[in-house]
Design a protein around this motif. Structure first.
Motif, PDB file in Angstrom:
ATOM      1  N   ILE A 191      14.423   7.982   6.993  1.00 52.39           N
ATOM      2  CA  ILE A 191      14.142   6.657   7.558  1.00 52.39           C
ATOM      3  C   ILE A 191      14.923   5.590   6.796  1.00 52.39           C
ATOM      4  CG2 ILE A 191      12.346   4.895   7.830  1.00 52.39           C
ATOM      5  CD1 ILE A 191      10.356   7.172   8.441  1.00 52.39           C
ATOM      6  N   ALA A 192      14.894   5.683   5.449  1.00 54.48           N
ATOM      7  CA  ALA A 192      15.662   4.723   4.641  1.00 54.48           C
ATOM      8  C   ALA A 192      17.142   4.802   5.008  1.00 54.48           C
ATOM      9  CB  ALA A 192      15.455   5.022   3.158  1.00 54.48           C
ATOM     10  N   GLU A 193      17.613   6.013   5.222  1.00 58.09           N
ATOM     11  CA  GLU A 193      19.026   6.220   5.525  1.00 58.09           C
ATOM     12  C   GLU A 193      19.407   5.575   6.870  1.00 58.09           C
ATOM     13  OE1 GLU A 193      20.120  10.335   5.220  1.00 58.09           O
ATOM     14  OE2 GLU A 193      22.125   9.998   6.071  1.00 58.09           O
ATOM     15  N   VAL A 194      18.650   5.891   7.917  1.00 59.14           N
ATOM     16  CA  VAL A 194      19.023   5.347   9.222  1.00 59.14           C
ATOM     17  C   VAL A 194      18.761   3.845   9.318  1.00 59.14           C
ATOM     18  CG1 VAL A 194      18.670   7.566  10.398  1.00 59.14           C
ATOM     19  CG2 VAL A 194      16.840   5.843  10.406  1.00 59.14           C
ATOM     20  N   ALA A 195      17.820   3.344   8.473  1.00 62.45           N
ATOM     21  CA  ALA A 195      17.597   1.898   8.470  1.00 62.45           C
ATOM     22  C   ALA A 195      18.663   1.184   7.639  1.00 62.45           C
ATOM     23  CB  ALA A 195      16.202   1.572   7.940  1.00 62.45           C
ATOM     24  N   GLY A 196      19.462   1.944   6.895  1.00 64.81           N
ATOM     25  CA  GLY A 196      20.606   1.334   6.217  1.00 64.81           C
ATOM     26  C   GLY A 196      20.517   1.220   4.705  1.00 64.81           C
ATOM     27  N   GLU A 197      19.657   1.985   4.057  1.00 69.70           N
ATOM     28  CA  GLU A 197      19.507   1.863   2.599  1.00 69.70           C
ATOM     29  C   GLU A 197      19.193   3.228   1.996  1.00 69.70           C
ATOM     30  OE1 GLU A 197      19.584   0.088  -0.069  1.00 69.70           O
ATOM     31  OE2 GLU A 197      19.378  -2.046   0.408  1.00 69.70           O
ATOM     32  N   SER A 198      20.178   4.083   1.844  1.00 69.28           N
ATOM     33  CA  SER A 198      19.844   5.411   1.333  1.00 69.28           C
ATOM     34  C   SER A 198      19.849   5.457  -0.198  1.00 69.28           C
ATOM     35  CB  SER A 198      20.793   6.464   1.908  1.00 69.28           C
ATOM     36  OG  SER A 198      22.124   6.078   1.663  1.00 69.28           O
ATOM     37  N   GLU A 199      20.358   4.412  -0.832  1.00 69.57           N
ATOM     38  CA  GLU A 199      20.491   4.452  -2.297  1.00 69.57           C
ATOM     39  C   GLU A 199      19.175   4.127  -2.999  1.00 69.57           C
ATOM     40  OE1 GLU A 199      23.415   5.388  -3.939  1.00 69.57           O
ATOM     41  OE2 GLU A 199      23.782   5.970  -1.850  1.00 69.57           O
ATOM     42  N   ARG A 200      18.416   3.197  -2.423  1.00 67.60           N
ATOM     43  CA  ARG A 200      17.234   2.720  -3.143  1.00 67.60           C
ATOM     44  C   ARG A 200      15.930   3.248  -2.534  1.00 67.60           C
ATOM     45  NH1 ARG A 200      16.805  -3.259  -3.971  1.00 67.60           N
ATOM     46  NH2 ARG A 200      17.701  -3.526  -1.899  1.00 67.60           N
ATOM     47  N   SER A 201      15.925   4.531  -2.182  1.00 68.80           N
ATOM     48  CA  SER A 201      14.757   5.056  -1.466  1.00 68.80           C
ATOM     49  C   SER A 201      13.497   5.026  -2.334  1.00 68.80           C
ATOM     50  CB  SER A 201      15.035   6.465  -0.938  1.00 68.80           C
ATOM     51  OG  SER A 201      15.488   7.305  -1.961  1.00 68.80           O
ATOM     52  N   GLU A 202      13.625   5.242  -3.652  1.00 68.56           N
ATOM     53  CA  GLU A 202      12.439   5.235  -4.529  1.00 68.56           C
ATOM     54  C   GLU A 202      11.703   3.883  -4.462  1.00 68.56           C
ATOM     55  OE1 GLU A 202      10.485   7.017  -6.504  1.00 68.56           O
ATOM     56  OE2 GLU A 202      11.479   8.890  -5.954  1.00 68.56           O
ATOM     57  N   THR A 203      12.495   2.811  -4.559  1.00 65.29           N
ATOM     58  CA  THR A 203      11.906   1.471  -4.491  1.00 65.29           C
ATOM     59  C   THR A 203      11.220   1.259  -3.151  1.00 65.29           C
ATOM     60  OG1 THR A 203      13.916   0.860  -5.670  1.00 65.29           O
ATOM     61  CG2 THR A 203      12.458  -0.936  -5.019  1.00 65.29           C
ATOM     62  N   PHE A 204      11.852   1.758  -2.119  1.00 68.29           N
ATOM     63  CA  PHE A 204      11.300   1.651  -0.776  1.00 68.29           C
ATOM     64  C   PHE A 204       9.980   2.431  -0.651  1.00 68.29           C
ATOM     65  CE2 PHE A 204      11.650   4.342   3.189  1.00 68.29           C
ATOM     66  CZ  PHE A 204      10.945   3.478   4.015  1.00 68.29           C
ATOM     67  N   PHE A 205       9.931   3.640  -1.261  1.00 71.46           N
ATOM     68  CA  PHE A 205       8.692   4.445  -1.233  1.00 71.46           C
ATOM     69  C   PHE A 205       7.535   3.669  -1.860  1.00 71.46           C
ATOM     70  CE2 PHE A 205      11.156   8.735  -1.660  1.00 71.46           C
ATOM     71  CZ  PHE A 205      11.699   8.536  -0.411  1.00 71.46           C
ATOM     72  N   VAL A 206       7.835   3.041  -2.998  1.00 67.42           N
ATOM     73  CA  VAL A 206       6.781   2.343  -3.734  1.00 67.42           C
ATOM     74  C   VAL A 206       6.206   1.203  -2.894  1.00 67.42           C
ATOM     75  CG1 VAL A 206       6.301   0.911  -5.764  1.00 67.42           C
ATOM     76  CG2 VAL A 206       7.682   2.988  -6.005  1.00 67.42           C
ATOM     77  N   ALA A 207       7.094   0.495  -2.191  1.00 71.05           N
ATOM     78  CA  ALA A 207       6.625  -0.599  -1.335  1.00 71.05           C
ATOM     79  C   ALA A 207       5.808  -0.047  -0.161  1.00 71.05           C
ATOM     80  CB  ALA A 207       7.814  -1.406  -0.830  1.00 71.05           C
ATOM     81  N   LEU A 208       6.316   0.983   0.475  1.00 74.22           N
ATOM     82  CA  LEU A 208       5.652   1.550   1.653  1.00 74.22           C
ATOM     83  C   LEU A 208       4.284   2.128   1.292  1.00 74.22           C
ATOM     84  CD1 LEU A 208       6.068   2.084   4.680  1.00 74.22           C
ATOM     85  CD2 LEU A 208       6.983   4.330   4.086  1.00 74.22           C
ATOM     86  N   ASP A 209       4.183   2.623   0.058  1.00 73.94           N
ATOM     87  CA  ASP A 209       2.938   3.227  -0.413  1.00 73.94           C
ATOM     88  C   ASP A 209       1.785   2.228  -0.344  1.00 73.94           C
ATOM     89  OD1 ASP A 209       1.447   5.331  -1.420  1.00 73.94           O
ATOM     90  OD2 ASP A 209       1.734   4.719  -3.497  1.00 73.94           O
ATOM     91  N   LYS A 210       2.131   0.930  -0.332  1.00 74.95           N
ATOM     92  CA  LYS A 210       1.075  -0.091  -0.330  1.00 74.95           C
ATOM     93  C   LYS A 210       0.659  -0.522   1.074  1.00 74.95           C
ATOM     94  CE  LYS A 210       2.846  -1.853  -4.724  1.00 74.95           C
ATOM     95  NZ  LYS A 210       3.715  -2.883  -5.331  1.00 74.95           N
ATOM     96  N   LEU A 211       1.235   0.120   2.092  1.00 73.28           N
ATOM     97  CA  LEU A 211       0.985  -0.282   3.481  1.00 73.28           C
ATOM     98  C   LEU A 211      -0.509  -0.430   3.785  1.00 73.28           C
ATOM     99  CD1 LEU A 211       2.259  -0.866   6.275  1.00 73.28           C
ATOM    100  CD2 LEU A 211       2.219   1.577   6.746  1.00 73.28           C
ATOM    101  N   ASP A 212      -1.290   0.587   3.357  1.00 73.11           N
ATOM    102  CA  ASP A 212      -2.729   0.552   3.620  1.00 73.11           C
ATOM    103  C   ASP A 212      -3.406  -0.658   2.996  1.00 73.11           C
ATOM    104  OD1 ASP A 212      -3.336   2.512   5.324  1.00 73.11           O
ATOM    105  OD2 ASP A 212      -3.999   3.958   3.823  1.00 73.11           O
ATOM    106  N   LYS A 213      -2.966  -1.009   1.795  1.00 66.66           N
ATOM    107  CA  LYS A 213      -3.621  -2.081   1.051  1.00 66.66           C
ATOM    108  C   LYS A 213      -3.172  -3.462   1.505  1.00 66.66           C
ATOM    109  CE  LYS A 213      -4.548   0.281  -3.300  1.00 66.66           C
ATOM    110  NZ  LYS A 213      -3.789   0.683  -4.467  1.00 66.66           N
ATOM    111  N   ILE A 214      -1.840  -3.646   1.705  1.00 59.98           N
ATOM    112  CA  ILE A 214      -1.327  -5.001   1.921  1.00 59.98           C
ATOM    113  C   ILE A 214      -0.827  -5.222   3.345  1.00 59.98           C
ATOM    114  CG2 ILE A 214      -0.734  -5.306  -0.518  1.00 59.98           C
ATOM    115  CD1 ILE A 214       2.127  -4.636   0.081  1.00 59.98           C
ATOM    116  N   GLY A 215      -0.873  -4.177   4.197  1.00 61.21           N
ATOM    117  CA  GLY A 215      -0.473  -4.338   5.590  1.00 61.21           C
ATOM    118  C   GLY A 215       1.038  -4.416   5.762  1.00 61.21           C
TER     119      GLY A 215
END
Lengths: 458, 458
Positions: A191-215
């Protein structure tokens, strides 16, 4: 006189609570063993050389360190510099720390015993861990982890078995309303790759992990703050907003990620796991493929899991995933494994809130025998032996006090039955059984009593 | 690269050992519960104010202390003086220590929760303790204690129940050759009194406690060294050399101690305990009244116990006794209690040496299902589910490797049965069951197999 206290963030578990916790531990332990996992125990203390650097800088700060024993200053040189720096000082006077989790000790054990272990190695471990975290509601400085891992195989059968194992454990506990979400880290990378950011996937995971809490808006904000582009965020939102059945999600992703090799492999993994589950037991309604599930832990590389109770707001009650390099840090690279960890404290809270503990799980003694004068006492002791010989948990009140006090004792201990043996009963060679919850009484012979108690046990 | 290691005096317990240890823990736990004891858990760390001064100067030195967390030097003043004195330094930078035994935390818990507890309070506790002792064969820095205590009653029924409980636990373990010695501290005081030394009875107990290790001459030497008089020692030797049945010893002491009030009470206690045991179960051959039994712990005041295996030279495998003032140090005086502690490490060694672990206690998985090509795998997964649904611990080899490797895996894990499901079996819709210990094979249907496994479980 010392007024006794216990350390901050630590807990005494009263008998009432421990009986219920033991029921949970026993259920999870039996489930692990039903699925072929073997128990392992490692020491509470590890050398700091083993622990340090494994949990990030934050984790290092949360390690409980144990002072070297004896006259530990004797061996320390250049002492003067030490007094300005807690870290420097502790490095000179402390070599051991308390276990922070069960994963690193497990990896250490595997590496140290690689020649004796039969791989794939299926082990479970139920032991306390310690973290010098700031205590708050639901966060303690000592708590149990209940982990099961299989290491030394990449087979996705193991992932399917984790789904079954979670189902079995929760069934034993009577916890029926839960969902087991799962995803593949590879899909997230896709998903990170097709959305245009394959290098920083770890940072992206950390943000997405909060979806339940912060919407969704919160996640967007988080990504803006971390300098992800508008384009990326827009593409992302389009993807992660998709909803549908497991099957519909897979079809959607097959199209969306068709240009991402890693994403495509991730979809294949998810399909394979669902296929295996189907071979095992057919459809399994509790499992939900959720491609927004991220789980923060950096060592996961494949399928990831998270279990949630569906009608108690409490967050995750268990989680896990596949890792490809747990033992690499100790010099044993490329060993794939997958594990799951039950969150015992939260499971307890869920069961308590939903009143899932049944009566046989809150008391251990089945029957109390009362204690009166000498002759009755003698008869009572013989009866007690007979009841125990039939496999029934039983006790006698040790002192000859008023009946009321003896009944109160039974009530406070949640003992369901009281057997009254007084002078009258002695004369007639019978017992009077009192059912505590109703207050009903009945006279019966010891044989009838044992028959009744044994029948109830089954 | 770090070469991983574990701290000195600490142990990993491999699955093979843990399975056997868990059998011991489970047996003891079930026994405690059968006798009405409730589980309690206290935190691994206690405030040093609770621990210090409870185990003598030697004990204080053996406490593992935990460094305060965060920047612990910030709060410390007058640092310069600290660097010459390990004790002083540690008092400034460490507030918590690891549990040294289960008795002091139990006393602390009772005092802190005196208003909620239903007395008499019967609790058991099975948790690790830590001692910074010099490691040697059989002495570890982390080990489990298994304690049961009843506190808040002086009834000697509790002592009789301890004898029964020890019998029940060892029976469950298959450990038939043991002796449970018991005595009363009051008898020892009486002996010291009539031999002419009632003031220094504690010193005398400590010397007598070594009788088994150093023999009668050794004890005499020890007493000479501590300035006991020739007369005393001669009187003493005459008394403690007496041998005979429990009954004969009691008759002998009744005469010998007739001028010692405390000794006379001691004899009455011993007689009462034997009487209670008789009411419970009649004669009990394993119990031996041994008036030379001392047990070093200073807090015992009444009946004391010690269990020994009779055909393994290993020392005590359990012990306990009555105390009158365990909670006094925390401000709650005059609470009588009695307890017993099983020595799990030594029990393990005895059972290992006598080969008492039975096959069902050394493995947890009952059957391994082999894994071949795709269609067979699918069939195998369904079979695995059926076998588990019948309550059987079972697993599948997760990868499609050579049969030999899969059989080796079963062997290493002590799995007694292997179910071979290959293309041939698939065609005929049967399974081939291989009995690992004999190598025998038989074809059978899944229903026949489950029937066989379930029948063996009972």
């Amino acid at each position: 006189m010392i007024k006794p206290s216990i350390p901050r963030g630590m807990r005494d578990f009263s008998p009432e609570v421990t009986v219920k916790r033991n029921f949970i531990f026993r259920s999870i332990r039996e489930t692990f063993e039903k699925f072929g996992f073997l128990p392992l125990e490692t020491p509470s203390m590890e050398n700091l050389s083993v622990l340090t650097g494994k949990y990030g800088d934050e984790g290092d700060k949360l390690l409980f360190k144990v002072l070297n024993s004896g006259d530990f200053l004797l061996k320390v040189e250049e002492k003067e510099q030490l007094l300005s720096d807690s870290n420097l000082l502790s490095s000179k006077i402390s070599e051991k720390g308390l276990r922070y989790d069960l994963t690193v000790p497990f990896a250490r054990y595997v590496v140290m015993n690689r020649n004796e272990i039969a791989f794939p190695f299926k082990r479970y471990q139920i032991q306390p861990v310690w973290r010098a975290d700031r205590p708050q509601k639901g966060r303690y400085r000592e708590f149990y982890q209940c982990d099961a891992d299989v290491i030394g195989t990449a087979s996705l059968i193991c992932e399917a078995e984790i789904a079954l194992m979670v189902h079995e454990a929760f069934s034993k506990l009577g916890l029926r309303d839960y969902v087991l979400k799962f995803n593949s880290r590879k899909i997230l990378e896709g998903i990170a790759e097709v959305a245009g950011e394959s290098e920083r996937s770890e940072t992206f995971f950390v943000a997405l992990d909060k979806l339940d809490k912060i919407g969704l808006d919160g996640v967007k904000q988080e990504l803006y703050k971390r300098d992800f582009s508008d384009d990326f965020i827009q593409n992302l939102v389009e993807i992660i907003s998709f909803t549908g059945s497991n099957k519909a999600k897979i079809e959607f992703l097959k199209k969306t990620l068709k240009n991402s090799p890693v994403g495509t492999i991730g979809i294949e993994e998810v399909e394979k796991v669902l296929l295996y589950i189907n071979s095992f037991v057919g459809e399994m309604s509790e499992i939900e493929f959720d491609f927004n599930l991220a789980r923060g832990l950096s060592y996961y590389t494949g399928i990831i899991f998270e279990a949630r109770a569906t009608n108690v707001k409490i967050g995750s009650i268990g989680g896990g995933g596949r890792y490809d390099n747990l033992t690499g840090v100790f010099g044993m690279p490329d060993v794939s494994g997958v594990g799951f960890s039950f969150g015992i404290d939260r499971i307890y809270d869920v069961m308590d809130e939903l009143q899932l503990f049944e009566s046989q799980e809150v008391s251990t003694t089945k029957i109390l025998i009362t204690n009166f004068e000498e002759n009755a006492e003698k008869f009572a002791l013989r009866m007690l032996s007979k009841i125990r010989a039939a496999g029934i948990n039983a006790e006698i009140y040790p002192d000859t006090v008023k009946l009321k006090k003896q009944l109160n004792y039974a009530n406070k201990k949640n003992i369901p039955y009281v057997l009254i043996i007084g002078p009258d009963e002695l004369k007639k060679a019978v017992c009077t059984l009192k059912i505590m919850v109703t207050g009903d009484q009945a006279e019966l012979s010891i044989e009838e009593l044992i028959k009744k108690l044994v029948a109830e046990k089954k």
